[in-house]
Design a protein around this motif. Structure first.
Motif, mmCIF file in Angstrom:
data_model
loop_
_atom_site.group_PDB
_atom_site.id
_atom_site.type_symbol
_atom_site.label_atom_id
_atom_site.label_comp_id
_atom_site.label_asym_id
_atom_site.label_seq_id
_atom_site.Cartn_x
_atom_site.Cartn_y
_atom_site.Cartn_z
ATOM 1 N N TYR A 64 -11.018 4.170 0.933
ATOM 2 C CA TYR A 64 -9.739 3.490 0.743
ATOM 3 C C TYR A 64 -9.718 2.197 1.063
ATOM 4 O O TYR A 64 -9.327 1.260 0.282
ATOM 5 C CB TYR A 64 -8.468 4.255 1.233
ATOM 6 N N ARG A 77 -3.924 3.562 -5.281
ATOM 7 C CA ARG A 77 -5.257 4.226 -4.739
ATOM 8 C C ARG A 77 -6.274 4.880 -5.573
ATOM 9 O O ARG A 77 -5.488 5.664 -6.548
ATOM 10 C CB ARG A 77 -4.657 4.985 -3.296
ATOM 11 N N HIS A 124 0.672 -1.220 0.058
ATOM 12 C CA HIS A 124 0.123 0.026 -0.008
ATOM 13 C C HIS A 124 1.026 1.126 0.156
ATOM 14 O O HIS A 124 1.666 1.697 0.758
ATOM 15 C CB HIS A 124 -0.784 0.048 1.391
ATOM 16 N N HIS A 125 0.919 2.100 -1.091
ATOM 17 C CA HIS A 125 1.826 3.127 -1.166
ATOM 18 C C HIS A 125 1.271 4.535 -0.510
ATOM 19 O O HIS A 125 0.151 4.638 0.201
ATOM 20 C CB HIS A 125 1.838 3.579 -2.798
ATOM 21 N N THR A 169 1.068 6.927 4.255
ATOM 22 C CA THR A 169 -0.449 7.004 4.229
ATOM 23 C C THR A 169 -1.005 5.520 4.118
ATOM 24 O O THR A 169 -2.080 5.222 4.631
ATOM 25 C CB THR A 169 -1.138 7.882 3.033
ATOM 26 N N GLY A 170 -0.183 4.905 3.167
ATOM 27 C CA GLY A 170 -0.544 3.453 3.125
ATOM 28 C C GLY A 170 -0.620 2.558 4.467
ATOM 29 O O GLY A 170 -1.236 1.656 4.505
ATOM 30 N N GLY A 223 2.218 -1.408 4.203
ATOM 31 C CA GLY A 223 1.846 0.029 3.959
ATOM 32 C C GLY A 223 2.778 1.113 4.517
ATOM 33 O O GLY A 223 3.367 0.958 5.437
ATOM 34 N N GLU A 282 -3.850 3.408 5.665
ATOM 35 C CA GLU A 282 -4.833 2.481 5.025
ATOM 36 C C GLU A 282 -4.823 0.908 5.565
ATOM 37 O O GLU A 282 -5.704 0.258 5.737
ATOM 38 C CB GLU A 282 -4.582 2.399 3.464
ATOM 39 N N HIS A 328 -0.080 -7.761 4.642
ATOM 40 C CA HIS A 328 -0.285 -6.259 4.063
ATOM 41 C C HIS A 328 0.831 -5.421 4.674
ATOM 42 O O HIS A 328 1.144 -5.110 6.085
ATOM 43 C CB HIS A 328 -1.459 -6.010 4.576
#
Length: 314
Positions: free
Chosen positions: A113, A95, A66-67, A136-137, A133, A140, A131
């Motif tokens: 998101y 995203r 997750h970027h 910001t990821g 991240g 998320e 997951h």
């Protein structure tokens, strides 16, 4: 360094996310005639196309990346190549409003998101995924994992991540003043193209530090990714990454979580982020990196990738 921070917004704040149900149209891949261009996407319930990469054996354990703001799945190229070579299935999406996904005017907040992530996970039928991240990821990931269906998530990693909450308040006296994020918004509206040079050339990668080894290619690639996305979505995302409170998300996560953070992070300051998140998690492990910047996955992959692998294999 609040001044440097004000230069570069790099995390997306969330608001609540709903993941359990997937209202998305199943992964729609463009029909591939010989020689035709193809793009792998899912279409969400509100008609947004989410672009994603999916490399490796479908039988291998999946790592979903997750970027951060305002980048794209391309920010994970180094990590995706590394883990693909190690035999994992690697997945990364743009995203909504970012990269090759639809340049949305609405839905640019953490609930949506995370719901988009749930749609992607359901469409690809992922189980026991890891997951990961960044910035910001990381928010998320926290928002999604806290609501994920049983069996969907095995572990999570938050790297230079925005939780628990970035903005300063009576409850969070160590946060950054709202004026910092107002400055981000003003700079984006005034001259987004220049703002997206100033951020990576300065605090994001620590290139403003004395003696820093600056890579023009890395700066240009950050700019390229940022300018692919939509200005409205990026503007809205600043509120998402700066004002979303992930406290309850962190408390509700039951899987092991690794927090990786450099103590010279000028975007998401270390004292008010990872150490506080670690205290809220049931199964959290904090790993601190002396002198490393916000974008340490890019500047120091030879340090970050082996530590990620060790956590995933543990």
């Amino acid at each position: 360094m609040h001044g440097g921070l004000a230069l570069a917004a790099a995390a997306v704040l969330p608001s609540k996310a709903l993941i359990a149900s997937s209202g998305a149209t199943l992964s729609s891949q463009t029909s591939a005639k010989p020689g035709a261009k193809t793009m792998t996407t899912i279409t969400t319930k509100d008609g947004v196309e989410i672009f994603y990469k999916d490399w490796g054996s479908k039988d291998a354990q999946a790592i979903v990346f997750h970027h951060g703001w305002p980048l794209s799945a391309d920010d994970w190229d180094n990590q995706m190549m590394f883990f693909l070579e190690k035999g994992y299935r690697v997945i990364a999406h743009d995203r909504r409003g970012h990269g090759r996904s639809t340049q949305t005017a609405t839905g640019n907040e953490m609930d949506t998101y995370a719901a988009d992530v749930a749609h992607l996970v359901a469409s690809l039928e992922l189980r026991n995924a890891i997951h990961v991240g960044h910035s910001t990821g990381g928010g998320e990931v926290a928002h999604y994992v806290a609501r994920a269906q049983a069996g969907r998530v095995a572990k999570a990693v938050l790297i230079s991540a925005v939780p628990p909450i970035m903005v300063k308040s009576d409850k969070n006296p160590g946060g950054l003043p709202i004026e910092v994020f107002d400055g981000f918004r003003a700079a984006l509206v005034a001259n987004r193209a220049q703002f997206y040079v100033d951020v990576p050339a300065g605090p994001f990668y620590g290139y403003n530090r004395p003696g820093a080894k600056v890579s023009q290619g890395v700066i240009d690639n950050w700019w390229r990714q940022g300018m692919m996305g939509g200005a409205k979505a990026h503007y809205d995302c600043i509120k998402a990454f700066s004002e979303t409170d992930f406290t309850e998300d962190l408390k509700n996560i039951d899987v092991p979580v690794l927090l990786m953070h450099g103590d010279d992070d000028q975007i998401v300051p270390y004292p008010d982020s990872a150490p506080l998140s670690a205290k809220l998690l049931k199964h959290g492990t904090l790993q601190t990196y002396d002198g490393l910047p916000h974008g340490m996955c890019t500047t120091h992959p030879e340090v970050i990738n082996p530590d990620l692998l060790a956590f995933i294999k543990a």
